[in-house]
Write an enzyme that holds these catalytic residues in place. Structure first.
Site, mmCIF file in Angstrom:
data_model
loop_
_atom_site.group_PDB
_atom_site.id
_atom_site.type_symbol
_atom_site.label_atom_id
_atom_site.label_comp_id
_atom_site.label_asym_id
_atom_site.label_seq_id
_atom_site.Cartn_x
_atom_site.Cartn_y
_atom_site.Cartn_z
ATOM 1 N N ARG A 1 0.824 -1.219 0.000
ATOM 2 C CA ARG A 1 0.000 0.000 0.000
ATOM 3 C C ARG A 1 0.857 1.267 0.000
ATOM 4 N NH1 ARG A 1 -5.138 -1.395 3.987
ATOM 5 N NH2 ARG A 1 -6.553 -2.004 2.314
ATOM 6 N N LYS B 1 -15.489 -16.038 6.054
ATOM 7 C CA LYS B 1 -16.913 -15.840 6.334
ATOM 8 C C LYS B 1 -17.776 -15.594 5.108
ATOM 9 C CE LYS B 1 -16.344 -13.729 10.862
ATOM 10 N NZ LYS B 1 -16.401 -12.389 11.438
ATOM 11 N N GLY C 1 -6.172 -8.192 0.870
ATOM 12 C CA GLY C 1 -4.796 -8.326 1.340
ATOM 13 C C GLY C 1 -4.308 -9.762 1.335
ATOM 14 N N GLY D 1 -12.094 -4.816 1.662
ATOM 15 C CA GLY D 1 -13.508 -4.454 1.773
ATOM 16 C C GLY D 1 -13.928 -3.492 0.670
#
Ligand code: 3PG
Ligand code: MG
Length: 411
Positions: free
Chosen positions: A36, A215, A367, A390
């Site tokens: 990043r 998830k 990531g 996200g």
């Protein structure tokens, strides 16, 4: 189209530049992946070349959730790495707002740069606008904090793609307050929007999505919206076991979300053969390097859990990826940080690289998947690795980004 840094010149101007320098750190506070930071360099270099006075800002981690451990979240290691990469001093200021910061910023000369300390050291940064709408006190705090940041500069630049799905003060309220001053996107945001946007709006087919991670709840929205757009969705990672358990298969101690069994069944009914689940798994009794593993093609024994996709699944998934023309991959296929469970994820990385070589557009988001591409030594062999986790998912889901919408449109 949004106005970009190429359409402004910040010579002699103070530019407030929001970056996403939220990088992973190990227990010793060392940066374990500086992707990043490197991704932010082109914009920073352009603004410095203009002769701008740069005020860089970012968050790191979620110190608001661990106030007693706040010191762990200083941007000091980031300032150090950034100055190494830029070949130029990047002093870290002791805070992001306040009289000392204002005074230091006023002394900035053309071509100089400072980094503000972690924005999330102030709770006002992360107050959600929805919550603030119900609580005038929170609204006031967020606005007052944002105003102090906004007052530091003449120009606002958003190059923090990984945070564009947030309405954090520095992302949304600051540019809102700076109306009338130039408010532009940087090269990273521009590139991310181009690749992610073009991919989903006009994909070369077959268009395949590979989704993994722990998830289902994190991926429900994106599965839904991608079902309408892509030809095949390959599911891996622990989230597969929620789908399999919902089907009535024994999944042993695998990580599942029982609340989502109904939703999982509905999604499968809606998707039909488009949505594919693993046909075998690597199972073990615990997540440990060196633990005994077995391949399981049926119900998982009650003392075992599924920790990676199995060899047959690897073979079929890799084939689907290799013959696709557009592939979006988000989330690992197993617990790839622990060596016996890395094979599915590494195989997927390899299949992505093979597909790229055959002319496919390959996009990696998140990531973990980016780290897996690195681990496999294949990071340079895909079309685009998103710096957003996200943010990339929400963008693919088609959610609007208020933090982008608020910026100036291109002429
Ligand atoms: C991320 O890594 O997801 C971004 O930096 C945003 O951070 P957040 O999820 O803590 O808001
Ligand atoms: Mg996040």
């Amino acid at each position: 189209m949004k106005r970009t840094v190429d359409q402004i010149n910040v010579r002699g101007k103070r530019a407030l530049v929001r970056l996403d320098l939220n990088v992973p750190l190990d227990d010793a506070g060392m940066i374990t992946d500086d992707r990043r930071i490197r991704a932010a360099l082109p914009t920073v270099k352009k603004l410095l070349a203009d002769g701008g006075r740069l005020i860089l800002m970012s968050h790191l981690g979620r110190p608001d959730e661990e106030p007693e451990q706040k010191h762990k979240y200083t941007l000091a290691p980031v300032a150090k790495r950034l100055s190494e990469l830029l070949g130029k001093a990047v002093p870290l200021l002791p805070d992001c707002v306040g009289p000392d910061v204002t005074a230091r910023v006023a002394r900035l000369r053309d071509g100089e740069v400072v980094l503000l300390e972690n924005l999330r050291f102030h709770e006002a940064e992360t107050v959600k606008d929805k919550k603030a709408a119900e609580k005038p006190k929170l609204r006031e705090q967020k606005d007052a904090f944002a105003r102090q940041l906004a007052d530091l500069a003449d120009v606002y630049v958003n190059d923090a793609f990984g945070t564009c799905h947030r309405d954090n003060a520095s992302m949304f309220t600051v540019p809102q307050i700076m109306v009338g001053k130039p408010r532009v996107v940087g090269y990273l945001v521009q590139r991310e929007l181009k690749f992610l946007g073009e991919t989903v709006s006009n994909p070369k087919r077959p268009f395949v999505c590979v989704l993994g991670g722990a998830k289902v709840s994190d991926k429900l929205g994106v599965i839904h919206s991608l079902l309408a757009k892509c030809d095949t969705i390959l599911i891996g990672g622990a989230m597969a076991y929620t789908f399999l358990a919902a089907d009535g298969m024994g999944v042993g101690k695998s990580l599942v979300e029982p609340d989502l069994y109904d939703t999982a069944r509905q999604l499968r009914a809606e998707a039909g053969p488009k949505l594919r689940l693993p046909v075998d798994s690597i199972v073990a009794s615990e997540i440990k390097n060196g633990v005994a593993t077995a391949v399981c093609t049926d119900s998982i024994p009650s003392d075992k859990m599924g920790l990676d996709i199995g060899p047959l699944t690897i073979k079929t998934y890799a084939e689907v990826v290799r013959t696709a023309r557009t592939i979006v991959w988000n989330g690992p296929m197993g617990v790839f940080e622990v060596p016996p469970f890395e094979q599915g994820t590494i195989a997927m990385a390899q299949a992505m690289a093979d597909a790229t070589r055959s002319g496919a557009i390959t996009i990696v988001g998140g990531g973990d998947s980016a780290a897996a591409m690195d681990k496999a030594g294949l990071a340079e062999r895909v079309t685009h690795i998103s710096t957003g986790g996200g943010a990339a998912l929400e963008f693919l889901e088609g959610k609007p980004f208020a933090a982008i919408d608020v910026l100036d449109d291109a002429d």
